[in-house]
Design an enzyme around this catalytic site. Structure first.
Site, short mmCIF file in Angstrom:
data_model
loop_
_atom_site.label_atom_id
_atom_site.label_comp_id
_atom_site.label_asym_id
_atom_site.label_seq_id
_atom_site.Cartn_x
_atom_site.Cartn_y
_atom_site.Cartn_z
N ARG A 44 0.84 -1.21 0.00
CA ARG A 44 0.00 0.00 0.00
C ARG A 44 0.87 1.25 0.00
O ARG A 44 1.78 1.38 0.80
CB ARG A 44 -0.91 -0.01 1.22
N TYR A 69 -8.55 2.81 -12.41
CA TYR A 69 -9.95 2.87 -11.99
C TYR A 69 -10.40 1.44 -11.70
O TYR A 69 -11.34 0.91 -12.28
CB TYR A 69 -10.83 3.52 -13.06
N GLY A 76 3.04 5.37 -5.55
CA GLY A 76 3.25 3.94 -5.82
C GLY A 76 2.21 3.33 -6.73
O GLY A 76 2.54 2.73 -7.76
N GLY A 77 0.94 3.50 -6.40
CA GLY A 77 -0.12 2.94 -7.24
C GLY A 77 -0.30 3.74 -8.51
O GLY A 77 -0.43 3.19 -9.60
N HIS A 78 -0.27 5.05 -8.38
CA HIS A 78 -0.59 5.94 -9.50
C HIS A 78 0.40 5.80 -10.65
O HIS A 78 0.01 5.55 -11.79
CB HIS A 78 -0.60 7.39 -8.99
N ASP A 122 -6.69 2.70 -4.05
CA ASP A 122 -7.27 1.65 -4.89
C ASP A 122 -8.79 1.61 -4.67
O ASP A 122 -9.25 1.47 -3.53
CB ASP A 122 -6.65 0.30 -4.50
N SER A 144 -5.15 -2.93 -2.05
CA SER A 144 -3.86 -2.75 -1.37
C SER A 144 -3.94 -3.07 0.13
O SER A 144 -2.90 -3.13 0.78
CB SER A 144 -3.35 -1.32 -1.57
C1 FAD Z 1 -10.11 10.39 -4.90
C2 FAD Z 1 -9.37 9.73 -6.02
C3 FAD Z 1 -8.98 10.49 -7.12
C4 FAD Z 1 -8.27 9.92 -8.17
N1 FAD Z 1 -7.89 10.70 -9.22
C5 FAD Z 1 -7.16 10.16 -10.23
C6 FAD Z 1 -6.70 10.95 -11.32
O1 FAD Z 1 -6.94 12.15 -11.39
N2 FAD Z 1 -5.97 10.34 -12.29
C7 FAD Z 1 -5.68 9.00 -12.24
O2 FAD Z 1 -4.99 8.51 -13.13
N3 FAD Z 1 -6.11 8.23 -11.22
C8 FAD Z 1 -6.84 8.77 -10.22
N4 FAD Z 1 -7.26 7.99 -9.19
C9 FAD Z 1 -6.92 6.56 -9.19
C10 FAD Z 1 -5.51 6.34 -8.65
O3 FAD Z 1 -4.56 6.69 -9.63
C11 FAD Z 1 -5.32 4.86 -8.32
O4 FAD Z 1 -6.24 4.48 -7.34
C12 FAD Z 1 -3.90 4.57 -7.84
O5 FAD Z 1 -3.58 3.23 -8.06
C13 FAD Z 1 -3.74 4.92 -6.39
O6 FAD Z 1 -2.43 4.77 -5.95
P1 FAD Z 1 -2.20 4.65 -4.37
O7 FAD Z 1 -0.76 4.43 -4.16
O8 FAD Z 1 -2.86 5.79 -3.69
O9 FAD Z 1 -3.08 3.38 -4.05
P2 FAD Z 1 -2.83 1.99 -3.30
O10 FAD Z 1 -4.21 1.56 -2.94
O11 FAD Z 1 -1.84 2.12 -2.24
O12 FAD Z 1 -2.25 1.07 -4.45
C14 FAD Z 1 -2.92 0.80 -5.66
C15 FAD Z 1 -2.33 -0.46 -6.29
O13 FAD Z 1 -0.93 -0.28 -6.51
C16 FAD Z 1 -0.17 -1.23 -5.75
N5 FAD Z 1 0.98 -0.52 -5.18
C17 FAD Z 1 0.95 0.58 -4.40
N6 FAD Z 1 2.19 0.96 -4.09
C18 FAD Z 1 3.03 0.09 -4.67
C19 FAD Z 1 4.45 -0.04 -4.69
N7 FAD Z 1 5.23 0.82 -4.03
N8 FAD Z 1 4.99 -1.07 -5.38
C20 FAD Z 1 4.21 -1.97 -6.02
N9 FAD Z 1 2.85 -1.88 -6.03
C21 FAD Z 1 2.27 -0.86 -5.37
C22 FAD Z 1 -1.12 -1.71 -4.67
O14 FAD Z 1 -0.75 -2.98 -4.17
C23 FAD Z 1 -2.44 -1.70 -5.40
O15 FAD Z 1 -2.54 -2.84 -6.23
C24 FAD Z 1 -7.97 8.54 -8.13
C25 FAD Z 1 -8.38 7.77 -7.03
C26 FAD Z 1 -9.07 8.35 -5.99
C27 FAD Z 1 -9.51 7.52 -4.82
#
Ligand code: FAD
Ligand code: NAG
Ligand code: NAG
Ligand code: NAG
Ligand code: NAG
Ligand code: NAG
Ligand code: NAG
Ligand code: NAG
Length: 527
Positions: A108, A472, A180-182, A113, A118
């Site tokens: 995470r 998404y 990380g996720g993005h 996600d 995550s």
């Molecule tokens: C309010 C909101 C607004 C959003 N706006 C946008 C937007 O404008 N544009 C867009 O493109 N997307 C947008 N998203 C989607 C967002 O890009 C994805 O949800 C993204 O995967 C989130 O990354 P995170 O690290 O916060 O999530 P997490 O939930 O931490 O991780 C998402 C996924 O990536 C994996 N992961 C995380 N970190 C790592 C790491 N270090 N190494 C390997 N795997 C990892 C996790 O295991 C999981 O599978 C939005 C989401 C939300 C909730």
């Protein structure tokens, strides 16, 4: 069930029985602690980075990065232990020791996600929570930045702005999203038409592989480096940091928001938006929101067009009076501002909010959410739009956000990164439904509305495969039970089209035993 799954199930059953007692008598905790102690510098106290569910801080650590209230209930499956590394070697140790102890490891970063993958799982699992690893170092000499994956997009934008008011980064609109996720799942935002995706700007990375080794781009090789720029890194390893190229932004940019109801020719606006928004000057990005609303006790539709122009107000007014006069954009509708303020504007902060607000990680958005996505390759006709309005008004709770593609997105080959939705895609739709009352009844109502609208849209959107955006996350597309090639193909081709095969090849090469897995991860090719 594999042997390691069976063993971990046994461990967790054992664990559940004694979870009322302290961590000291928890065999899983003890095994993990012992293994980590052997791999981590002996001067460090390993128990400070471990949170078992008897730890008083466990709930707050877990909840700190839950961004969807659907996965914040007492019945949501929870990790047996949360591991919060303070340095890179802790990540390596966590990867090695989770395998040794026989538990799944969920990774995470920002926790955004949409399906909670995550930090939720159907099998006994640990969470590796990256929030402490969030340093950002900007190098203005080569206009680049090393960003640790626990950083947020807001922190990245803020750090760039501190160094330069004419640099930015093409990434998402929500500042609390994690790097990380993005970045590993592609990442788009208001600079997409000018510059492309976040993943198009990654020039190096550091990843911990299944053996716990830390590899940079050179050491991991071009195939794995390709995969973690849009293919979702969680199938391949733990990304510690990405090195990205910054992009240039003008000192002054312009934002606007225009709204129309059906009674004010909103249908004509939506019709024309579809052909103009993806083809107009790449300095202009627009997002069109389609929402059912009530006006004078009548149900109707509202069409909102939000825009960012990389230039001044006169420029965008002149551009749109030529390309899209029906929109009626006037100087009075435009606000000129610094690029960093446009970041705050898109994130719905009040005008005048200082950029330091981008550093706030503790926004408590406790909504229940469901999201889905689609790609439109041929404009929807006027009759089609009218039938869509009827459907959306009838359902009542689901909105659509249409994000214009084109520009730079058309110039990057489908195979250059795992993200395949380039030329030929006019815009992406995000289906969006939020609610704030807990309970299965409302959840079923809202999620089935989203599914019904998605079903209705079949006639208008991409086919064979019907495309979707990995970031998404939508488990309705399919989930892996056994991580077979065929199971993976269902969601894999939706998210990655023709790039699914290469992702399977990379997975097979780097993690043949499928340690790095989640409900929608890339399966290894079975022999
Ligand atoms: C309010 C909101 C607004 C959003 N706006 C946008 C937007 O404008 N544009 C867009 O493109 N997307 C947008 N998203 C989607 C967002 O890009 C994805 O949800 C993204 O995967 C989130 O990354 P995170 O690290 O916060 O999530 P997490 O939930 O931490 O991780 C998402 C996924 O990536 C994996 N992961 C995380 N970190 C790592 C790491 N270090 N190494 C390997 N795997 C990892 C996790 O295991 C999981 O599978 C939005 C989401 C939300 C909730
Ligand atoms: C290690 O940290 C734990 C939890 O913070 C604490 O209870 C324990 O006393 C510490 N042990 C040592 C040797 O400092
Ligand atoms: C999760 O629940 C806790 C309390 O149980 C609450 O404080 C927090 O706001 C919730 N978060 C979300 C995203 O629902
Ligand atoms: C745009 O500006 C015009 C002219 O001042 C005004 O009538 C209209 O209400 C504005 N529209 C919006 C959405 O602000
Ligand atoms: C709607 O379209 C009609 C016919 O083209 C035009 O006369 C009218 O001014 C438009 N209304 C608005 C609010 O733009
Ligand atoms: C919610 O209700 C639906 C339909 O009544 C049922 O199929 C589903 O299992 C329920 N889910 C939960 C989590 O209770
Ligand atoms: C879903 O909820 C809405 C109210 O928001 C209600 O009008 C509708 O009948 C519900 N649908 C179902 C299938 O329960
Ligand atoms: C997964 O494997 C189990 C056991 O071999 C089998 O019963 C099940 O049908 C498989 N599921 C899928 C979706 O292939």
């Amino acid at each position: 069930m594999s042997i390691s799954m069976a063993i971990s199930l046994l461990f967790s059953l054992l664990f559940l029985n004694i979870s009322i007692s302290s961590a000291a008598s928890n065999p899983t905790y003890q095994s993990l602690l012992q293994c980590l102690s052997q791999s981590i510098n002996p001067s460090q106290n390993v128990s400070t980075i471990l949170f078992s569910n008897t730890n008083p801080s466990y709930a707050s650590v877990l909840q700190a990065y839950i961004r969807n209230a659907r996965f914040n209930t007492s019945s949501t499956p929870k990790p047996v232990i949360i591991i919060t590394p303070l340095e890179e070697s802790h990540v390596s140790a966590a990867v090695i020791c989770s395998q040794k102890v026989g538990f799944q490891l969920k990774i995470r970063s920002g926790g955004h996600d949409y399906e909670g993958l995550s930090y939720v799982s159907d099998e006994p699992f640990f969470v590796l929570d990256m929030f402490n690893l969030r340093s950002i170092s900007i190098d203005m000499t080569d206009e680049s930045a090393w960003v640790e994956t626990g950083a947020t997009l807001g922190e990245l934008y803020y750090n760039i702005w501190e160094k330069s008011n004419v640099h930015g980064f093409p990434a998402g609109l929500c500042p609390t999203v994690g790097v990380g996720g993005h970045l590993s799942g592609a990442g788009y935002g208001t600079l997409m038409r000018k510059y492309g995706l976040s993943s198009d700007y990654i020039v190096d990375a550091k990843i911990v592989n299944v053996d716990g080794k830390i590899l940079d781009r050179k050491a991991m090789g071009e195939d794995l480096f390709w995969a973690i720029r849009g293919g979702g890194a969680a199938s391949f390893g733990v990304v510690l940091a990405y090195k990205v190229k910054l992009v240039r932004v003008p000192e002054t940019v312009t934002v606007f928001r225009l709204e129309r109801l059906l009674a004010d020719n909103a249908t004509d606006i939506a019709l024309k938006w579809q052909s103009i928004a993806p083809t107009t000057d790449e300095n202009l990005f627009t997002r069109m929101l389609l929402q059912p609303v009530t006006r004078n006790r009548q149900r109707t539709m509202r069409v909102t067009v939000n825009g960012l122009y990389l230039g001044n107000a006169d420029g965008v007014v002149a551009l749109l009076s030529k390309d899209f006069p029906e929109l009626g954009l006037k100087n009075e509708n435009c606000t000129e501002m610094r690029w960093i303020d446009s970041v705050l504007w898109w994130a719905n902060f009040d005008a005048g909010t200082p950029p330091t607000a981008l550093l706030d990680r503790n926004v408590n958005d406790a909504d229940f959410l469901k999201r889905k996505s689609d790609y439109v390759q041929t404009p929807i006709s006027k009759n089609g739009l009218e039938s869509l309005w009827q459907k959306m008004v009838e359902l009542g709770n689901v909105g659509l956000a249409c994000n214009a593609y084109g520009g730079r997105m058309d110039e990057i080959d489908d195979k250059e990164t795992p993200f395949p939705h380039r030329k030929g895609n006019l815009y992406k739709i995000q289906y969006s439904v939020n609610w704030n009352e807990p309970g299965n009844e409302t959840e079923m109502n809202r999620t089935s509305q989203a599914k019904a609208l998605h079903e209705f849209m079949t006639q208008f959107v991409s086919k064979n495969p019907r495309r979707a955006y990995l970031n998404y996350r939508d488990i309705d597309i399919g989930v892996a039970e056994n991580w077979s090639y065929e199971e993976g193909k269902v969601y894999g081709e939706s998210y990655f089209a023709g790039n699914y095969e290469r992702l399977v090849d990379v997975k097979t090469a780097v993690d043949p035993n499928n340690f790095f897995r989640n409900e929608q991860s890339i399966p290894p090719r079975t022999k």
